[in-house]
Design an enzyme around this catalytic site. Structure first.
Site, PDB file in Angstrom:
ATOM      1  N   HIS A  81       0.850  -1.199   0.000  1.00  0.00           N
ATOM      2  CA  HIS A  81       0.000   0.000   0.000  1.00  0.00           C
ATOM      3  C   HIS A  81       0.888   1.251   0.000  1.00  0.00           C
ATOM      4  O   HIS A  81       0.626   2.206  -0.738  1.00  0.00           O
ATOM      5  CB  HIS A  81      -0.872   0.055   1.264  1.00  0.00           C
ATOM      6  CG  HIS A  81      -1.944  -0.988   1.337  1.00  0.00           C
ATOM      7  ND1 HIS A  81      -2.079  -1.822   2.415  1.00  0.00           N
ATOM      8  CD2 HIS A  81      -2.955  -1.309   0.485  1.00  0.00           C
ATOM      9  CE1 HIS A  81      -3.128  -2.617   2.233  1.00  0.00           C
ATOM     10  NE2 HIS A  81      -3.674  -2.325   1.060  1.00  0.00           N
ATOM     11  N   LYS A 105     -16.385  -7.656   5.236  1.00  0.00           N
ATOM     12  CA  LYS A 105     -15.081  -8.325   5.139  1.00  0.00           C
ATOM     13  C   LYS A 105     -14.588  -8.845   6.487  1.00  0.00           C
ATOM     14  O   LYS A 105     -13.540  -9.479   6.534  1.00  0.00           O
ATOM     15  CB  LYS A 105     -14.057  -7.356   4.543  1.00  0.00           C
ATOM     16  CG  LYS A 105     -14.194  -7.200   3.048  1.00  0.00           C
ATOM     17  CD  LYS A 105     -12.903  -6.740   2.428  1.00  0.00           C
ATOM     18  CE  LYS A 105     -12.926  -6.921   0.921  1.00  0.00           C
ATOM     19  NZ  LYS A 105     -11.680  -6.521   0.295  1.00  0.00           N
ATOM     20  N   ARG A 154      -1.663  -5.832  -8.716  1.00  0.00           N
ATOM     21  CA  ARG A 154      -0.514  -6.695  -8.446  1.00  0.00           C
ATOM     22  C   ARG A 154      -0.350  -7.752  -9.530  1.00  0.00           C
ATOM     23  O   ARG A 154       0.696  -7.926 -10.101  1.00  0.00           O
ATOM     24  CB  ARG A 154      -0.688  -7.383  -7.086  1.00  0.00           C
ATOM     25  CG  ARG A 154      -0.500  -6.456  -5.931  1.00  0.00           C
ATOM     26  CD  ARG A 154      -1.112  -6.987  -4.678  1.00  0.00           C
ATOM     27  NE  ARG A 154      -2.564  -6.966  -4.770  1.00  0.00           N
ATOM     28  CZ  ARG A 154      -3.378  -7.192  -3.757  1.00  0.00           C
ATOM     29  NH1 ARG A 154      -2.879  -7.515  -2.584  1.00  0.00           N
ATOM     30  NH2 ARG A 154      -4.677  -7.122  -3.919  1.00  0.00           N
ATOM     31  N   SER A 192      -2.712  -7.771   2.541  1.00  0.00           N
ATOM     32  CA  SER A 192      -3.014  -7.722   3.973  1.00  0.00           C
ATOM     33  C   SER A 192      -3.397  -9.120   4.461  1.00  0.00           C
ATOM     34  O   SER A 192      -3.031  -9.525   5.561  1.00  0.00           O
ATOM     35  CB  SER A 192      -4.172  -6.763   4.236  1.00  0.00           C
ATOM     36  OG  SER A 192      -3.841  -5.472   3.808  1.00  0.00           O
TER      37      SER A 192
END
Ligand code: ADP
Length: 228
Positions: A81, A105, A154, A192
């Site tokens: 990030h 989430k 990514r 994460s």
């Protein structure tokens, strides 16, 4: 009887917020005199003014900000990030890192903890601001007068979801552009979720997250294990 009056008109003009550029403020002073001896033709038969004299006009321009929103869960913030933030802040006057209220989430860190960690890391960087938002991202972007949304890409696996989101956001508000930034190769496998997984299994995450985050993860997971 002699009378005089002036009207000040201020007009503002600017390009759309995302385009940056300048905001222009123009001042006009319109003056007229109410003395029929001096300017008799300014009055019609009923004695009302029909003409005004433009007296003076001047313009001042102020610079206008290019602002982008970098939304996400940031549960917690990683070096990936931070890499994206560093790239974005070179392209924009201000980058607003915005934590979404998204309980679906089931985050490990509370909203407050995620915001605190962001403030202590990314928040210390010049032209980066930390915020939170609820509801539609495009509405938040509009409220912040941001012209762009930053997302990190990514791998191909990110692409499908990100592409769908970008197109949907464009449908909701065509003025908000989505910009994808790629991190350094070493962060392309970082997320994460993976960091939390490694930390949960007792692995060392110090290469993937800021020290503060590694410490917060250790404390959080110890607490979670002891309360089970
Ligand atoms: P979200 O729930 O919106 O996916 P995340 O915090 O997981 O929230 O990610 C926010 C954004 O940061 C997403 O665009 C994601 O692709 C990007 N991102 C996450 N990790 C990385 C990384 N290692 N490198 C580049 N971008 C990343």
């Amino acid at each position: 009887m002699e009378r005089a009056f002036s009207i000040f008109v201020i007009s503002l003009s600017r390009r759309s917020p995302g385009e940056g550029g300048r905001i222009r403020v123009s001042f006009f002073v319109i003056s007229a005199f109410a003395c029929p001896a001096v300017v008799p033709r300014l009055r019609d038969e009923s004695g009302c003014f029909v003409i005004c004299f433009p007296f003076c006009a001047s313009c001042v321009t102020f610079p206008f900000m290019r602002r982008a929103i970098y939304p996400g869960s940031f549960d917690p913030i990683t070096n990936g990030h931070l890499d994206v933030i560093e790239r974005a802040r070179k392209l924009f006057d201000e980058v607003v890192v915005a934590v979404a209220h998204n309980d679906e989430k089931q985050p490990l860190f509370s909203l407050k903890d995620r915001l605190d960690l962001l403030r202590e890391t990314a928040g210390k960087i010049d032209n980066v601001r930390i915020a939170e938002f609820e509801g539609l991202l495009v509405e938040f972007a509009r409220k912040e007068e941001a012209g762009a949304v930053i997302r990190g890409l990514r791998a191909v696996s990110d692409f499908e979801f990100e592409f769908q989101m970008a197109l949907m956001n464009r449908k909701l508000d065509a003025a908000v552009e989505t910009i994808f930034l790629m991190p350094k190769e070493e962060y392309t496998y970082l997320s994460s979720r993976i960091v939390k997984e490694i930390a949960r299994l007792g692995g060392d995450v110090s290469a993937f997250v800021p020290v503060l985050v590694a410490r917060a993860l250790a404390i959080k997971l110890k607490k979670n294990i002891s309360t089970k």
